[in-house]
Motif scaffolding. Sequence first.
Motif, PDB file in Angstrom:
ATOM      1  N   THR A  72       0.848  -1.192   0.000  1.00 47.33           N
ATOM      2  CA  THR A  72       0.000   0.000   0.000  1.00 47.33           C
ATOM      3  C   THR A  72       0.885   1.244   0.000  1.00 47.33           C
ATOM      4  N   LEU A  73       0.619   2.173  -0.920  1.00 44.91           N
ATOM      5  CA  LEU A  73       1.402   3.395  -1.051  1.00 44.91           C
ATOM      6  C   LEU A  73       0.705   4.563  -0.355  1.00 44.91           C
ATOM      7  N   PRO A  74       1.460   5.561   0.088  1.00 45.84           N
ATOM      8  CA  PRO A  74       0.837   6.744   0.706  1.00 45.84           C
ATOM      9  C   PRO A  74      -0.035   7.487  -0.308  1.00 45.84           C
ATOM     10  N   ALA A  75      -0.973   8.258   0.198  1.00 44.97           N
ATOM     11  CA  ALA A  75      -1.839   9.059  -0.672  1.00 44.97           C
ATOM     12  C   ALA A  75      -0.990   9.991  -1.527  1.00 44.97           C
ATOM     13  N   GLY A  76      -1.331  10.095  -2.807  1.00 42.98           N
ATOM     14  CA  GLY A  76      -0.621  10.998  -3.713  1.00 42.98           C
ATOM     15  C   GLY A  76       0.586  10.394  -4.393  1.00 42.98           C
ATOM     16  N   VAL A  77       0.911   9.120  -4.096  1.00 39.47           N
ATOM     17  CA  VAL A  77       2.049   8.447  -4.726  1.00 39.47           C
ATOM     18  C   VAL A  77       1.539   7.288  -5.574  1.00 39.47           C
ATOM     19  N   THR A  78       1.914   7.274  -6.855  1.00 42.01           N
ATOM     20  CA  THR A  78       1.472   6.207  -7.766  1.00 42.01           C
ATOM     21  C   THR A  78       2.654   5.697  -8.580  1.00 42.01           C
ATOM     22  N   PHE A  79       2.599   4.413  -8.944  1.00 41.62           N
ATOM     23  CA  PHE A  79       3.631   3.794  -9.767  1.00 41.62           C
ATOM     24  C   PHE A  79       3.295   4.000 -11.242  1.00 41.62           C
ATOM     25  N   GLU A  80       4.308   4.386 -12.033  1.00 41.83           N
ATOM     26  CA  GLU A  80       4.123   4.541 -13.469  1.00 41.83           C
ATOM     27  C   GLU A  80       4.217   3.176 -14.134  1.00 41.83           C
ATOM     28  N   GLN A  81       3.100   2.713 -14.659  1.00 41.36           N
ATOM     29  CA  GLN A  81       3.023   1.383 -15.254  1.00 41.36           C
ATOM     30  C   GLN A  81       4.104   1.219 -16.334  1.00 41.36           C
ATOM     31  N   GLY A  82       4.814   0.101 -16.282  1.00 45.18           N
ATOM     32  CA  GLY A  82       5.804  -0.215 -17.299  1.00 45.18           C
ATOM     33  C   GLY A  82       7.157   0.444 -17.109  1.00 45.18           C
ATOM     34  N   SER A  83       7.364   1.151 -16.015  1.00 37.55           N
ATOM     35  CA  SER A  83       8.619   1.880 -15.826  1.00 37.55           C
ATOM     36  C   SER A  83       9.671   1.082 -15.063  1.00 37.55           C
ATOM     37  N   CYS A  84       9.335  -0.103 -14.593  1.00 40.15           N
ATOM     38  CA  CYS A  84      10.269  -0.885 -13.776  1.00 40.15           C
ATOM     39  C   CYS A  84      11.268  -1.607 -14.677  1.00 40.15           C
ATOM     40  N   THR A  85      12.554  -1.316 -14.534  1.00 37.71           N
ATOM     41  CA  THR A  85      13.597  -1.929 -15.365  1.00 37.71           C
ATOM     42  C   THR A  85      14.730  -2.442 -14.495  1.00 37.71           C
ATOM     43  N   PRO A  86      15.333  -3.583 -14.857  1.00 38.87           N
ATOM     44  CA  PRO A  86      16.461  -4.115 -14.079  1.00 38.87           C
ATOM     45  C   PRO A  86      17.655  -3.175 -14.141  1.00 38.87           C
ATOM     46  N   THR A  87      18.449  -3.161 -13.076  1.00 37.93           N
ATOM     47  CA  THR A  87      19.663  -2.349 -13.016  1.00 37.93           C
ATOM     48  C   THR A  87      20.744  -3.158 -12.305  1.00 37.93           C
ATOM     49  N   PRO A  88      21.998  -2.945 -12.609  1.00 34.26           N
ATOM     50  CA  PRO A  88      23.063  -3.762 -11.998  1.00 34.26           C
ATOM     51  C   PRO A  88      23.084  -3.661 -10.473  1.00 34.26           C
ATOM     52  N   ALA A  89      23.347  -4.797  -9.827  1.00 28.47           N
ATOM     53  CA  ALA A  89      23.425  -4.851  -8.362  1.00 28.47           C
ATOM     54  C   ALA A  89      24.861  -4.798  -7.862  1.00 28.47           C
ATOM     55  N   GLY A  90      25.833  -4.629  -8.784  1.00 30.89           N
ATOM     56  CA  GLY A  90      27.221  -4.486  -8.371  1.00 30.89           C
ATOM     57  C   GLY A  90      27.744  -5.696  -7.616  1.00 30.89           C
ATOM     58  N   ASP A  91      28.401  -5.430  -6.475  1.00 29.67           N
ATOM     59  CA  ASP A  91      29.020  -6.504  -5.689  1.00 29.67           C
ATOM     60  C   ASP A  91      28.002  -7.451  -5.071  1.00 29.67           C
ATOM     61  N   PHE A  92      26.717  -7.081  -5.142  1.00 26.93           N
ATOM     62  CA  PHE A  92      25.699  -7.897  -4.473  1.00 26.93           C
ATOM     63  C   PHE A  92      24.828  -8.661  -5.478  1.00 26.93           C
ATOM     64  N   CYS A  93      25.354  -8.834  -6.709  1.00 30.39           N
ATOM     65  CA  CYS A  93      24.556  -9.484  -7.747  1.00 30.39           C
ATOM     66  C   CYS A  93      24.285 -10.954  -7.446  1.00 30.39           C
ATOM     67  N   GLU A  94      25.097 -11.568  -6.570  1.00 32.52           N
ATOM     68  CA  GLU A  94      24.858 -12.968  -6.209  1.00 32.52           C
ATOM     69  C   GLU A  94      23.720 -13.106  -5.199  1.00 32.52           C
ATOM     70  N   GLU A  95      23.352 -12.006  -4.543  1.00 36.69           N
ATOM     71  CA  GLU A  95      22.349 -12.065  -3.469  1.00 36.69           C
ATOM     72  C   GLU A  95      21.059 -11.334  -3.803  1.00 36.69           C
ATOM     73  N   GLU A  96      21.145 -10.316  -4.665  1.00 41.07           N
ATOM     74  CA  GLU A  96      19.991  -9.420  -4.847  1.00 41.07           C
ATOM     75  C   GLU A  96      19.735  -9.119  -6.325  1.00 41.07           C
ATOM     76  N   LEU A  97      18.477  -8.818  -6.636  1.00 38.45           N
ATOM     77  CA  LEU A  97      18.065  -8.259  -7.922  1.00 38.45           C
ATOM     78  C   LEU A  97      17.660  -6.814  -7.689  1.00 38.45           C
TER      79      LEU A  97
END
Length: 403
Positions: A72-97
């Motif tokens: 649940t997001l706070p009032a007035g905050v919305t996600f822009e559909q289709g804007s989520c893109t992968p980005t490098p996790a650097g030294d933590f790529c073995e543990e996190e996306l």
Amino acid sequence: MQKGTSKKQIGVELEGPTKTHGVGVFLELRKRLQSGLLIVGKNVAISPADVVVTSGESSLHIKTPKGELSLTLPAGVTFEQGSCTPTPAGDFCEEELHFRLRIGVTGSPDEEASDSAMETLRAKETYCFHCQGCMTRLLEDREFKRVLPLPNCNWNAIVDDWCCHPDPFANRKLLPRAEDCLLGDTFLLLAKDGGCAETLTEEVSLVGSKGGPDSKSCRRLALISCKSCSLVLGEAVAPETLKLYITQVVVEPAVGDRQPEASLNRSLFLQQTVAARLLGLSTSLSTFHFSIQTPDGKAFLLVWLLNGDSVTASVPKSSVGPDPHGPSPRATRALKLLYASPSDTGGQQRDIVSSWEANAIGHPVVLPLSVCEELLQVIDDSNATLPASMCCMRSYEVAYLRL
């Protein structure tokens, strides 16, 4: 409190996580930047293709092989559909996306935080003061003719810079008159009334006494506590003057028989009160560095504010997936900060502390010792809920305090 000190040792019951950094899903949105970072642990999803992020009504849906999570997001905050893109996790790529995303924000991104009693009190209004620990009414129907801010807490140190004759304030305290309320950075000064003997107790304590009670550095504090639950509320700075810390009391307008929330969560109250006060002081003093100190002037915690526009949520792996019996996790406003404890013995931490001390960095923020210990516990617990890639920055540790 050094790390490893138990919660029972500091006399505080705070439920918090252990220091594991095994997060399932972590979200930080920046309202001013209208962007965000989503981190999904590889114990929840193996590859970016396993994570699908969509927008719901006032919520963010994250679909993973472990199940779907709705935040649940706070009032007035919305996600822009289709804007989520992968980005490098650097030294933590073995543990996190890691994923970047964009958000929309309506209204001001710098929504003001309530500054507790500091914002509540007004002249010629009537108030009741309650103990935050047990909600006992301590002071009833107090009306102040004047509500005035005190000078900066270290004003005595610079008197010579603006006063051309001997210091007229030497060895004198600024005390309120009978119907005054004076506001310090973290406390209120007000006169005692006839009801204080019924609700408050007073006990003398020695502080700064490493050399024993006869040491020159020893100072006596007359500690004021709640008679019902023994919570330390502040000090008696003069025979007829109370100093009450804003982390210890709840101030409410005296309207009929209105009572404050009986189950006010201590950890949440402490977070919101301290976060709002630090943010307010940062704005008024144009500083981002604070030294949390005990009444004897000893630095307990060094804090560096980063931003106050974050919206965060941290969900453990066990909570990722549908739970028909529980509410959806909620992303909440938070103050992001870096911190270091002078009690830490690590070389990098000692370098930070030495640098702050040598350069007089950090506006002093004074709180009772027990509150300093509580605050460090709350901040450490926040750090423990962060992904491994987020828990440290430039030799400092990272934490969020809810606003």
